[in-house]
Design a protein around this motif. Structure first.
Motif, mmCIF file in Angstrom:
data_model
loop_
_atom_site.group_PDB
_atom_site.id
_atom_site.type_symbol
_atom_site.label_atom_id
_atom_site.label_comp_id
_atom_site.label_asym_id
_atom_site.label_seq_id
_atom_site.Cartn_x
_atom_site.Cartn_y
_atom_site.Cartn_z
ATOM 1 N N GLN A 85 -4.234 5.575 -5.828
ATOM 2 C CA GLN A 85 -5.167 5.276 -6.925
ATOM 3 C C GLN A 85 -4.406 5.055 -8.232
ATOM 4 O OE1 GLN A 85 -8.186 8.329 -7.333
ATOM 5 N NE2 GLN A 85 -9.659 6.708 -6.921
ATOM 6 N N THR A 118 -2.644 3.516 3.549
ATOM 7 C CA THR A 118 -2.570 3.304 4.998
ATOM 8 C C THR A 118 -1.956 4.542 5.639
ATOM 9 O OG1 THR A 118 -2.251 0.933 4.699
ATOM 10 C CG2 THR A 118 -1.592 1.839 6.827
ATOM 11 N N TYR A 154 -3.685 9.523 -1.447
ATOM 12 C CA TYR A 154 -4.786 8.759 -2.039
ATOM 13 C C TYR A 154 -4.675 8.794 -3.565
ATOM 14 C CZ TYR A 154 -9.524 7.351 -3.312
ATOM 15 O OH TYR A 154 -10.601 6.708 -3.870
ATOM 16 N N THR A 192 -4.037 0.599 -2.131
ATOM 17 C CA THR A 192 -4.793 1.295 -1.084
ATOM 18 C C THR A 192 -3.860 2.170 -0.249
ATOM 19 O OG1 THR A 192 -4.476 -0.599 0.335
ATOM 20 C CG2 THR A 192 -6.582 -0.476 -0.869
ATOM 21 N N THR A 214 -13.998 6.732 2.215
ATOM 22 C CA THR A 214 -13.509 5.358 2.123
ATOM 23 C C THR A 214 -13.889 4.629 3.407
ATOM 24 O OG1 THR A 214 -11.567 6.335 1.084
ATOM 25 C CG2 THR A 214 -11.409 4.012 1.582
ATOM 26 N N SER A 215 -14.058 3.327 3.307
ATOM 27 C CA SER A 215 -14.319 2.557 4.534
ATOM 28 C C SER A 215 -12.986 2.396 5.274
ATOM 29 C CB SER A 215 -14.919 1.216 4.115
ATOM 30 O OG SER A 215 -14.662 0.281 5.080
ATOM 31 N N LEU A 216 -12.948 2.881 6.520
ATOM 32 C CA LEU A 216 -11.677 2.970 7.259
ATOM 33 C C LEU A 216 -11.572 1.899 8.341
ATOM 34 C CD1 LEU A 216 -9.082 4.738 7.926
ATOM 35 C CD2 LEU A 216 -10.506 5.882 9.612
ATOM 36 N N GLU A 217 -10.447 1.185 8.320
ATOM 37 C CA GLU A 217 -10.157 0.229 9.401
ATOM 38 C C GLU A 217 -9.164 0.894 10.361
ATOM 39 O OE1 GLU A 217 -7.970 -3.161 7.952
ATOM 40 O OE2 GLU A 217 -7.382 -3.717 10.007
ATOM 41 N N GLY A 241 -10.890 8.671 7.101
ATOM 42 C CA GLY A 241 -11.717 7.900 6.160
ATOM 43 C C GLY A 241 -12.402 8.786 5.133
ATOM 44 N N SER A 266 -7.715 3.892 3.855
ATOM 45 C CA SER A 266 -8.425 2.625 4.073
ATOM 46 C C SER A 266 -8.107 2.046 5.444
ATOM 47 C CB SER A 266 -8.010 1.575 3.037
ATOM 48 O OG SER A 266 -8.226 2.052 1.761
ATOM 49 N N LYS A 267 -6.904 2.343 5.942
ATOM 50 C CA LYS A 267 -6.485 1.763 7.219
ATOM 51 C C LYS A 267 -5.614 2.779 7.944
ATOM 52 C CE LYS A 267 -3.725 -2.296 8.551
ATOM 53 N NZ LYS A 267 -2.998 -3.397 7.918
ATOM 54 N N SER A 277 0.858 -1.192 0.000
ATOM 55 C CA SER A 277 0.000 0.000 0.000
ATOM 56 C C SER A 277 0.893 1.240 0.000
ATOM 57 C CB SER A 277 -0.910 0.005 1.235
ATOM 58 O OG SER A 277 -0.157 0.352 2.377
#
Ligand code: FAD
Length: 317
Positions: free
Chosen positions: A30, A37, A26, A35, A164-167, A50, A55-56, A2
Motif C-alpha cells: 500500500q 502477490t 500488504y 499490489t 481483497t479480491s484474490l486471484e 484474500g 491480490s494474487k 508487486s
C-alpha cells in the motif's frame, strides 16, 4: 511490479505467521502504491489470504517440494520474483524463513533484514525497525539495494484483516539442476502438539525443577493453556527434555505473546532468545533471580506449590 510474500504452511495449511507476513506485506504494498502477490507451497485452499490483502497467490503444487527445502524454495521464490517483477520480498523470521531469506538474498543480490518488529518507518528509502543486541534494543535499518527482503518477527506486527479480491494461479517452477543439493527424507517431530515457533503461549522450565520426572506439571499447564513446552539449555543438555525444546541464544528463539518461565534463573543467554516475547511471567523461589528484572509478572515461590495451584485455577475458567 508487486510486493511478494512467502506464506509458510504445514501439512497443507497456512501457518499463523503466513497471515502476519501477508499483513505486513500488504502495508508495504500500500505504501508503495502497488499490489501484493503471495507464494504458497502445497496449499490446496489459499483463499484465506484474500482476507489479508493478497491480490494474487501463486500456488506451487509439486511433490518434490512437499517438505521444506531452503535452496529449492529460494529458487522458486527467485523465479516468482522475476515473473512478478517484484522488488520487495516479505517473509516471516522463523528458522526456516531465515535460512530461506539468506539464500534468496544471495540469489537476488538483495539487502535482507530479519527480525523486523514494526511497519516500515518509510518505504522510500526502505527503513525498517528490527531487534538488535540480542533483543535488548532496536535498530532502524535502511535497505539500500534495488531488491529488498524483509523478515517479520512472529507476534510483532500481527495479522490484520484487509479483504481483497484474490486471484489464485498455479505456479510450476522450472527447478533447475542442483536445486536439490540436500533432501529431507523424513522428519521426526520431537515437540508436542504446539510448536514453539507457532505458539501464542510457551511454558518453559529450567533446572529448578530438579529432574525430568517433574515435568508432568509443566506439560499439564501447557495443555490447559494450549501452549508449547520449552526448557533452558542445561535441561536439554542433561537429557531431561528433548533438544528441540531448548530456547535461548543458542536454542530456538521465542517471540510468543506469553512466556512462562518456571525455575529458570534468567541467565543472559537464556534471556537473549526469549525476551522478544510480549508478556513474561516468572516463577522462582529466589527473589534475586535475574529473570525478575526482565519479567512483567513475577511469583516468588516454589514451583511445586505454585504450578499445581495455577493449573487448578485455570481449569476453573
Ligand atoms: P539455573 O541457573 O541453575 O537456575 C535454576 C533456577 O531455578 C534458580 O534461579 C533457582 O532459584 C530456581 N529454583 C530452584 N528451585 C526452585 C523451585 N522449587 N521453584 C522455583 N524455582 C526454583 N541457557 C539457555 O537457557 N539457553 C541458551 O540458549 C543458552 N546458551 C548459552 C550459550 C553459551 C555460550 C553459554 C556459556 C551458556 C548458555 N546458556 C544458555 C546457559 C546459561 O548461561 C545458564 O547456565 C542457563 O540458562 C541456566 O539454566 P537454568 O536457569 O535452568 O538453571
Amino acid at each position: 511490479m508487486s510486493v511478494l510474500v512467502y506464506t509458510e504452511s504445514e501439512n497443507g495449511k497456512l501457518k499463523k505467521n503466513a497471515f502476519e507476513a501477508a499483513s505486513y506485506a500488504y502495508k508495504v504494498a500500500q505504501d508503495m502504491g502497488t499490489t501484493l502477490t503471495a507464494v504458497s507451497f502445497g496449499v490446496a485452499d489459499a483463499s484465506a489470504l484474500g482476507e489479508y490483502g493478497v491480490s494474487k497467490v501463486l500456488k506451487v503444487q509439486n511433490d518434490k517440494l512437499k517438505v521444506f527445502n531452503a535452496r529449492a524454495y529460494a529458487a522458486v521464490l527467485a523465479e516468482a520474483v522475476g515473473q512478478e517483477g517484484a522488488k520487495v520480498v516479505i517473509l516471516s523470521s522463523s528458522t526456516d524463513s531465515k535460512y530461506l531469506g539468506g539464500l534468496l538474498a544471495g540469489m537476488l543480490k538483495a539487502g535482507y533484514v530479519p527480525n523486523v518488529v514494526a511497519a516500515p518507518d518509510s518505504v522510500t528509502p526502505m527503513l525498517v525497525k528490527r531487534m538488535a543486541f540480542s533483543n535488548k534494543g532496536f535498530a532502524h535499518t535502511e535497505i539500500t539495494t534495488d531488491a529488498k527482503i524483509i523478515g517479520v518477527s512472529n507476534n510483532a506486527y500481527g495479522a490484520h484483516e484487509n479483504k481483497t479480491s484474490l486471484e489464485e494461479a498455479s505456479f510450476d517452477p522450472s527447478l533447475g539442476e542442483g536445486v536439490f543439493s540436500t533432501n529431507s527424507v523424513n522428519i521426526d517431530k520431537v515437540s508436542g502438539e504446539v510448536t514453539i515457533a507457532d505458539a501464542d503461549i510457551v511454558v518453559s522450565a529450567g533446572r529448578g525443577l530438579k529432574g525430568p520426572e517433574n515435568w508432568g506439571m509443566v506439560e499439564e499447564l501447557a495443555k490447559v493453556l494450549g501452549a508449547a513446552t520449552a526448557c533452558s539449555k542445561p535441561v536439554s543438555d542433561m537429557g531431561w527434555r528433548p533438544h528441540g525444546e531448548h530456547v535461548g541464544q543458542t536454542g530456538k528463539p521465542v517471540a510468543s505473546n506469553l512466556y512462562i518461565a518456571i525455575g529458570i534463573s534468567g541467565a543472559i543467554q537464556h534471556l537473549a532468545g526469549v525476551s522478544a516475547s510480549k508478556v513474561k511471567v516468572v516463577i522462582n523461589t529466589d527473589p534475586e533471580a535475574p529473570f525478575f528484572k526482565a519479567a512483567d509478572y513475577g511469583i516468588v515461590g516454589d514451583a511445586f506449590e505454585v504450578v499445581p495451584e495455577l493449573i487448578e485455577k485455570l481449569k476453573e475458567f
